[in-house]
Design a protein around this motif. Structure first.
Motif, PDB file in Angstrom:
ATOM      1  N   ARG A 195      10.455  -4.581 -52.118  1.00 28.53           N
ATOM      2  CA  ARG A 195       9.654  -3.993 -53.179  1.00 28.53           C
ATOM      3  C   ARG A 195       9.312  -5.095 -54.182  1.00 28.53           C
ATOM      4  O   ARG A 195       9.973  -6.130 -54.215  1.00 28.53           O
TER       5      ARG A 195
ATOM      6  N   THR B 254       0.824  -8.251 -52.215  1.00 29.75           N
ATOM      7  CA  THR B 254       1.608  -7.430 -53.138  1.00 29.75           C
ATOM      8  C   THR B 254       1.626  -8.048 -54.531  1.00 29.75           C
ATOM      9  O   THR B 254       1.558  -7.336 -55.539  1.00 29.75           O
TER      10      THR B 254
ATOM     11  N   TYR C 250      -6.693  -2.610 -53.192  1.00 30.14           N
ATOM     12  CA  TYR C 250      -6.428  -2.299 -51.784  1.00 30.14           C
ATOM     13  C   TYR C 250      -7.665  -1.738 -51.079  1.00 30.14           C
ATOM     14  O   TYR C 250      -7.810  -1.896 -49.864  1.00 30.14           O
TER      15      TYR C 250
ATOM     16  N   LEU D 218      -1.180  -1.570 -43.426  1.00 31.49           N
ATOM     17  CA  LEU D 218      -0.527  -1.402 -44.724  1.00 31.49           C
ATOM     18  C   LEU D 218      -1.565  -1.314 -45.837  1.00 31.49           C
ATOM     19  O   LEU D 218      -1.456  -0.461 -46.732  1.00 31.49           O
TER      20      LEU D 218
ATOM     21  N   GLU E 196      -2.107   1.775 -48.406  1.00 32.32           N
ATOM     22  CA  GLU E 196      -2.042   1.624 -49.863  1.00 32.32           C
ATOM     23  C   GLU E 196      -3.305   2.162 -50.518  1.00 32.32           C
ATOM     24  O   GLU E 196      -3.242   2.830 -51.563  1.00 32.32           O
TER      25      GLU E 196
ATOM     26  N   SER F  11      -0.079   8.773 -46.103  1.00 30.90           N
ATOM     27  CA  SER F  11      -0.271   8.964 -47.537  1.00 30.90           C
ATOM     28  C   SER F  11       0.158  10.362 -47.963  1.00 30.90           C
ATOM     29  O   SER F  11       0.878  10.542 -48.951  1.00 30.90           O
TER      30      SER F  11
ATOM     31  N   ASP G 268       9.957   2.418 -48.872  1.00 30.87           N
ATOM     32  CA  ASP G 268      10.202   1.012 -48.560  1.00 30.87           C
ATOM     33  C   ASP G 268      10.115   0.765 -47.057  1.00 30.87           C
ATOM     34  O   ASP G 268       9.490  -0.198 -46.592  1.00 30.87           O
TER      35      ASP G 268
ATOM     36  N   ARG H 132       6.528   0.917 -45.615  1.00 36.35           N
ATOM     37  CA  ARG H 132       5.733  -0.295 -45.870  1.00 36.35           C
ATOM     38  C   ARG H 132       6.142  -1.422 -44.926  1.00 36.35           C
ATOM     39  O   ARG H 132       5.303  -2.211 -44.500  1.00 36.35           O
TER      40      ARG H 132
ATOM     41  N   GLY I 158       3.588  -2.971 -41.912  1.00 36.39           N
ATOM     42  CA  GLY I 158       3.258  -4.379 -42.065  1.00 36.39           C
ATOM     43  C   GLY I 158       3.199  -5.101 -40.741  1.00 36.39           C
ATOM     44  O   GLY I 158       3.265  -4.500 -39.652  1.00 36.39           O
TER      45      GLY I 158
END
Length: 612
Positions: free
Chosen positions: A289, A312, A372, A384, A388, A440, A500, A503, A507
């Motif tokens: 994070r 990020t 994003y 990813l 987002e 989402s 977490d 993501r 990735g």
């Protein structure tokens, strides 16, 4: 037409009233307008600091106990005047430094006994004015000056420049800063620290504030990496946390790559951001994070944990710049009343928020959404980035809709939110992948259910009625109308493990990496791993097992609802995800009155029958 602050502001030359025209206000609301409006906000913040600084001087003059062993604050003020005469820009650099704002706000609260405590004596904080004067004099090249400044545990800070360390001093002491034969010395107890000609460099007893100079496509950004200023914290003084050369190199690399993304993908932010964000406080890494934060008093600064990837970090930079930009605007324009009740849901926080906090979050995550959106459009195979964009578009849009008609909004507040809503509407029809939209929705449901489970309480009479119906073998209609109260004290602990893990899973090389690192994700379970891998059945069995061990764990109960949704038990899932507080309260009541008790899932399935 303009929006004006209600307080005349004294500057060294003439009284001013800071204002923003409606045209500038509209540009700020739309996250547009370039650097000029941001500079106007910074000027207003500078004046606010001068007012507070004047108040500190007025409340200290004639009270020797408040400046302790240091000379009167008038001596510091005189040196500031000399610095301004020698080089006005040098004084501006010190006055507009983010942590001058932090210091003046914190010290004002100390003087006024506003629930602030600190181990340092008051005179050490008051005496920071002397350190500001010394820093301004050094930057302006004032020759032959000398001034005493405070030191705490051997550390004497010179804002914007760095910090000196002198051994052998008591906890609170004074040291002398002087200009001698073209060099700057800091001395006490026979020991001398010499500030190098390049003050950003390190030297014996000296740690300078380093600056990263970035240039991408002609867009330049100079960012101080300040790991030594005592007032760089969000809530009060903090000790130095010196970056190693390796960590500093990592920050340089990541900032360069993040800046390239910002300039290429969201050039409007790249144009405005250097006027509003010039200092980063680096914090240690936070696995999986990237926490970041900023303070309304430290205009221009953000606290950011060490990043793992440039995208990020780029999102964090535009996010915190938005907080800074809005914080400045709120010094001039009131978007809402002074209501500070913690009463609203914000999908980026785990606690109920006041209206002002929600508006701040909407504005900040609007920028994250825009970044994003651009990144996913530029890299369509990036799962990813697609998630987002879909996720924050959904969360910002829903939260904005929830507060658009709030009674505490002012006319300016309505106008501000209307502009945000218009821009979000432009993005509403952007296509996102089915997978991104699905994840989402699942993560949005996860966060909302967890927040509701911990911060809503069903009325006791409602719970008794439902428990009685269960024990009597009856059904109870109208579960959705069961009254609840909102509380700020959470019932149980929440964890961000599923977000977490997801993501990680979305990735690069996500499936393999998720299997490899899931045990390192704080509070993650095998059921969470199964869920983000799309294995609803395995997740369902895992959460059932967790609830058998402890039926009161919020994360497991909400996870059960998510897994039931994934396995198409829609009605039961909907009760858990929409009214989890009712499921848990009724289950608790039944457990107290019967043995063996049903499972939470059985209670939720029973409650689901009331809506059929």
């Amino acid at each position: 037409m303009s929006i004006r602050s209600s307080v005349p502001v004294e500057t060294p030359t003439e009284p001013l009233v800071h204002d923003v025209s409606w045209a500038e206000f509209d540009l700020l609301a739309r996250s547009e307008g370039g650097p000029a409006p941001v500079r106007r906000l910074r000027a207003a913040e500078r004046s606010r600091r001068l007012l507070l600084l004047r108040a500190i001087i007025d409340e200290t003059t004639g009270h020797p106990d408040r400046h302790g062993p240091l000379a009167s604050v008038d001596i510091a003020w005189d040196l500031l005047v000399l610095a301004e005469e020698a080089d006005p820009r040098a004084l501006e650099d010190v006055l507009t430094h983010p942590y001058t704002g932090s210091w003046v706000g914190y010290t004002t609260r100390l003087l006024r006994h506003q629930d602030v405590t600190d181990g340092r004596p008051l005179w050490v904080h008051i005496g920071h004015l002397h350190a500001l004067a010394a820093a301004a004099a050094i930057r302006a090249g004032v020759a032959g000056f000398r001034i005493q400044v405070p030191a705490w545990r051997g550390l004497a800070a010179l804002p914007t420049l760095g910090i000196a360390h002198i051994d052998g001093l008591p906890d609170s002491a004074t040291v002398e800063v002087r200009s001698v034969a073209g060099r700057i010395e800091i001395s006490a107890c026979g020991r001398i620290v010499v500030i190098p000609a390049d003050s950003s460099a390190d030297a014996p007893g000296w740690r300078g504030v380093r600056t990263v100079e970035l240039d991408s496509g002609g867009q330049r950004l100079a960012i101080r990496i300040d790991d030594v200023d005592p007032y760089r914290g969000l809530h009060g003084p903090r000790s130095p946390y010196r970056l190693s050369p390796e960590d500093l190199g990592l920050w340089r690399n990541m900032l360069g790559r993040a800046w390239e993304l910002i300039t290429r993908l969201v050039p409007g932010y790249a144009d405005a951001l250097p006027a509003g964000l010039d200092t980063i406080v680096p914090d240690p890494p936070f696995p999986f994070r990237l926490p970041s934060a900023s303070s309304g008093e430290a205009f221009g600064s953000a606290v950011i944990c060490r990043p793992e990837d440039p995208a990020t970090l780029a999102a964090a930079l535009v996010h915190e710049f938005q907080h800074i930009r809005l914080g400045g605007l709120l010094q001039i324009a009131a978007l809402h009343s002074s209501d500070r009740a913690e009463r609203l849901y914000a999908p980026w926080r785990d606690d109920p928020r006041p209206l002002g906090g929600v508006i701040h979050g909407i504005y900040a995550f609007f920028a994250v959404t825009e970044f994003y959106r651009a990144l996913s459009g530029n890299q369509p195979d990036d799962e990813l980035a697609a998630f987002e964009f879909a996720h924050w578009r959904h969360q910002v849009g829903n939260t904005l809709a929830d507060i658009r008609e709030d009674a505490e909004l002012t006319e300016a507040g309505h106008r501000f939110l209307d502009h945000l809503a218009d821009r979000l509407e432009d993005w509403r029809h952007d296509e996102v992948t089915t997978a991104a939209a699905g994840w989402s929705a699942l993560m949005a449901a996860d966060h909302y259910a967890g927040w509701r489970l911990r911060h809503h309480r069903p009325a006791p009479e409602t719970v008794d009625r439902f428990v009685g119906a269960w024990l009597g073998g009856a059904t109870v209609p109208g579960a959705d109308s069961a009254a609840t109260i909102l509380v700020t004290d959470p019932d149980g602990r929440w964890a961000e493990a599923r977000a977490d893990l997801l993501r990680v899973r979305l990735g690069a090389d996500g499936e393999r990496r998720a299997r490899q690192v899931w045990r390192d994700v704080s509070d993650a379970s095998e059921a969470d791993l199964a869920l983000v891998n799309g294995d609803g059945e395995a997740a369902l069995e895992g959460y059932r097992a967790e609830l058998r061990r402890d039926p009161d764990v919020p994360v497991a109960l909400v996870g059960l609802g998510l897994a039931l949704r994934m396995t198409h038990e829609e009605n039961t899932a909907a009760v858990i995800l929409n009214r989890p507080e009712l499921v848990r309260a009724v289950h608790r009541g039944i457990r107290k009155r019967t043995n063996p008790a049903p499972t939470p899932e059985e209670v939720a399935r029973w409650l689901a029958t009331t809506d059929r």
